[in-house]
Design a protein around this motif. Sequence first.
Motif, PDB file in Angstrom:
ATOM      1  N   ALA A   6       1.004  -1.220   0.014  1.00 14.09           N
ATOM      2  CA  ALA A   6      -0.096  -0.038  -0.260  1.00 14.09           C
ATOM      3  C   ALA A   6       0.879   1.389  -0.032  1.00 14.09           C
ATOM      4  O   ALA A   6       1.732   1.319   0.962  1.00 14.09           O
ATOM      5  CB  ALA A   6      -0.845   0.046   1.336  1.00 14.09           C
ATOM      6  N   ASP A   7       0.661   2.124  -1.182  1.00 15.13           N
ATOM      7  CA  ASP A   7       1.675   3.226  -1.163  1.00 15.13           C
ATOM      8  C   ASP A   7       0.843   4.593  -1.036  1.00 15.13           C
ATOM      9  O   ASP A   7      -0.123   4.804  -1.901  1.00 15.13           O
ATOM     10  CB  ASP A   7       2.276   2.970  -2.502  1.00 15.13           C
ATOM     11  N   PHE A   8       1.196   5.383  -0.225  1.00 18.24           N
ATOM     12  CA  PHE A   8       0.372   6.288   0.022  1.00 18.24           C
ATOM     13  C   PHE A   8       1.041   7.562   0.985  1.00 18.24           C
ATOM     14  O   PHE A   8       2.153   7.286   1.468  1.00 18.24           O
ATOM     15  CB  PHE A   8      -0.810   5.941   1.055  1.00 18.24           C
ATOM     16  N   THR A   9       0.562   8.692   0.767  1.00 12.71           N
ATOM     17  CA  THR A   9       0.776   9.732   1.647  1.00 12.71           C
ATOM     18  C   THR A   9      -0.251  10.374   2.440  1.00 12.71           C
ATOM     19  O   THR A   9      -1.325  11.015   1.968  1.00 12.71           O
ATOM     20  CB  THR A   9       1.437  11.208   0.845  1.00 12.71           C
ATOM     21  N   PRO A  10      -0.167  10.347   3.902  1.00 12.93           N
ATOM     22  CA  PRO A  10      -1.153  10.908   4.700  1.00 12.93           C
ATOM     23  C   PRO A  10      -1.373  12.323   4.514  1.00 12.93           C
ATOM     24  O   PRO A  10      -0.275  13.162   4.162  1.00 12.93           O
ATOM     25  CB  PRO A  10      -0.553  10.722   6.207  1.00 12.93           C
ATOM     26  N   ARG A  11      -2.291  12.929   4.495  1.00 12.02           N
ATOM     27  CA  ARG A  11      -2.636  14.168   4.245  1.00 12.02           C
ATOM     28  C   ARG A  11      -1.712  15.208   5.395  1.00 12.02           C
ATOM     29  O   ARG A  11      -1.708  14.843   6.534  1.00 12.02           O
ATOM     30  CB  ARG A  11      -4.170  14.766   4.514  1.00 12.02           C
ATOM     31  N   GLY A  12      -1.088  16.090   4.890  1.00 13.37           N
ATOM     32  CA  GLY A  12      -0.090  17.112   5.668  1.00 13.37           C
ATOM     33  C   GLY A  12       0.981  16.463   5.953  1.00 13.37           C
ATOM     34  O   GLY A  12       2.004  17.097   6.505  1.00 13.37           O
ATOM     35  N   ALA A  13       1.421  15.082   5.629  1.00 16.75           N
ATOM     36  CA  ALA A  13       2.698  14.528   5.961  1.00 16.75           C
ATOM     37  C   ALA A  13       3.689  15.123   4.762  1.00 16.75           C
ATOM     38  O   ALA A  13       3.344  15.192   3.643  1.00 16.75           O
ATOM     39  CB  ALA A  13       2.412  13.166   5.761  1.00 16.75           C
ATOM     40  N   GLU A  14       5.081  14.871   5.275  1.00 14.36           N
ATOM     41  CA  GLU A  14       6.139  15.268   4.560  1.00 14.36           C
ATOM     42  C   GLU A  14       6.863  13.962   3.935  1.00 14.36           C
ATOM     43  O   GLU A  14       7.586  14.141   2.974  1.00 14.36           O
ATOM     44  CB  GLU A  14       7.181  15.919   5.205  1.00 14.36           C
ATOM     45  N   GLN A  15       6.163  12.810   3.940  1.00 14.16           N
ATOM     46  CA  GLN A  15       6.908  11.634   3.667  1.00 14.16           C
ATOM     47  C   GLN A  15       5.780  10.723   3.061  1.00 14.16           C
ATOM     48  O   GLN A  15       4.711  10.623   3.562  1.00 14.16           O
ATOM     49  CB  GLN A  15       7.881  10.978   4.533  1.00 14.16           C
ATOM     50  N   LYS A  16       6.292  10.008   1.871  1.00 14.41           N
ATOM     51  CA  LYS A  16       5.209   8.840   1.239  1.00 14.41           C
ATOM     52  C   LYS A  16       5.581   7.802   2.323  1.00 14.41           C
ATOM     53  O   LYS A  16       6.723   7.444   2.730  1.00 14.41           O
ATOM     54  CB  LYS A  16       5.725   8.580   0.042  1.00 14.41           C
ATOM     55  N   VAL A  17       4.525   6.627   2.421  1.00 11.80           N
ATOM     56  CA  VAL A  17       4.708   5.693   3.316  1.00 11.80           C
ATOM     57  C   VAL A  17       4.406   4.395   2.239  1.00 11.80           C
ATOM     58  O   VAL A  17       3.517   4.545   1.592  1.00 11.80           O
ATOM     59  CB  VAL A  17       3.672   5.717   4.514  1.00 11.80           C
ATOM     60  N   THR A  18       5.107   3.377   2.522  1.00 16.50           N
ATOM     61  CA  THR A  18       4.838   2.051   1.775  1.00 16.50           C
ATOM     62  C   THR A  18       4.879   0.918   2.857  1.00 16.50           C
ATOM     63  O   THR A  18       5.748   0.832   3.598  1.00 16.50           O
ATOM     64  CB  THR A  18       5.578   1.916   0.646  1.00 16.50           C
ATOM     65  N   LEU A  19       3.602   0.377   3.030  1.00 15.28           N
ATOM     66  CA  LEU A  19       3.423  -0.846   4.053  1.00 15.28           C
ATOM     67  C   LEU A  19       3.312  -2.096   3.080  1.00 15.28           C
ATOM     68  O   LEU A  19       2.628  -1.690   2.122  1.00 15.28           O
ATOM     69  CB  LEU A  19       2.075  -0.545   4.891  1.00 15.28           C
ATOM     70  N   GLY A  20       3.885  -3.123   3.504  1.00 15.73           N
ATOM     71  CA  GLY A  20       3.666  -4.469   2.923  1.00 15.73           C
ATOM     72  C   GLY A  20       3.130  -5.615   4.000  1.00 15.73           C
ATOM     73  O   GLY A  20       3.460  -5.542   5.256  1.00 15.73           O
ATOM     74  N   THR A  21       2.624  -6.329   3.146  1.00 14.28           N
ATOM     75  CA  THR A  21       1.941  -7.629   4.073  1.00 14.28           C
ATOM     76  C   THR A  21       1.831  -8.732   3.025  1.00 14.28           C
ATOM     77  O   THR A  21       1.835  -8.452   1.973  1.00 14.28           O
ATOM     78  CB  THR A  21       0.662  -7.373   4.761  1.00 14.28           C
ATOM     79  N   ASP A  22       1.622  -9.993   3.534  1.00 12.59           N
ATOM     80  CA  ASP A  22       1.667 -11.156   2.862  1.00 12.59           C
ATOM     81  C   ASP A  22       0.254 -11.483   2.468  1.00 12.59           C
ATOM     82  O   ASP A  22      -0.793 -11.313   3.337  1.00 12.59           O
ATOM     83  CB  ASP A  22       2.340 -12.414   3.555  1.00 12.59           C
TER      84      ASP A  22
END
Length: 312
Positions: free
Chosen positions: A151-167
């Motif tokens: 899941a590749d996303f940027t929370p509103r107002g955040a300065e960084q993109k986040v990528t979470l992974g799972t199986d």
Amino acid sequence: MNTGLRITAYATAVAAAFGAAYAVGTNVDTVSKPVAHSEKKDHGGGHAEQGAAKKAAAPAGLQVSTHGYALDLKTPRAKAGERADLRFTVRKESSGAPLKTYEKDHGKELHLILASRDLTTFRHLHPTRAADGTWSVPAKLPKAGDYRVFADFTPRGAEQKVTLGTDLAVTGPYAPGKLPPVTATAKAPDGYEVRLTGGLTPGKPREVTLRVTRDGRPVTDLQPYLGAYGHLVALRAGDLAYLHVHPNGEPGDGATKPGPEVSFTATAPSAGAYRLFLDFRHEGVVRTAAFTVRAGGGPHEAGGGTEAPHGH
């Protein structure tokens, strides 16, 4: 014409060896268990010693939680060959509440990437978010095995993109594939072919150019897809560390041409084998071309492969 493209390696992936590759076909979208990645803006002014002391950021997609967010996959299993409605929630670790506000990236609040551990199947999906923060998307996976969901996303107002992974476990008869050999071209249905030039160097930016042709003729009228003429995802074999990039130029900027070449600047986090998946749209259909690339030496730099088409 090469449109330079800066790939910011947000790191992530999951542990498990990859095998065969996913090649060209009509594109689709999808999901699995948490891995995380993030890319933080550099404000400069930091001490060189501190930068050196800090470990290099882990590749994206290797964690189920990071930077205050966690991926909660509601449907950790699916059956090969059958449609599954994948559901998941991004939660705030501080409160457990679902995240409901996002920044849009290339027209979407969240990009969902699904890849088999052997790298023979790839899906780029765009799920729908309900009012309660739950995301959902239909997916039909062709073969059994272990999959990784990013899941590749940027929370509103955040300065960084986040990528979470799972199986994600897909049941059914299973035989892992081998990573496709390195070749310079990948074929797609209806006479499409994509040629890759360039390669990856560990820790250093390198230009990767992809040239799209159909029946031997250059395709000069690529259509915008997610706000660009090409969308590139790179996964590292072995742990599925995740890199996600877009072309530098964009349609309508007065400089970027609609093909036949789309170029990216990519930096590999380490030596090893990678699979590159290029999504491109032409005549209203999104197709995917896949290549095997080796960073840090070896007899070949880049290679391709083919996979059955899938629609976006």
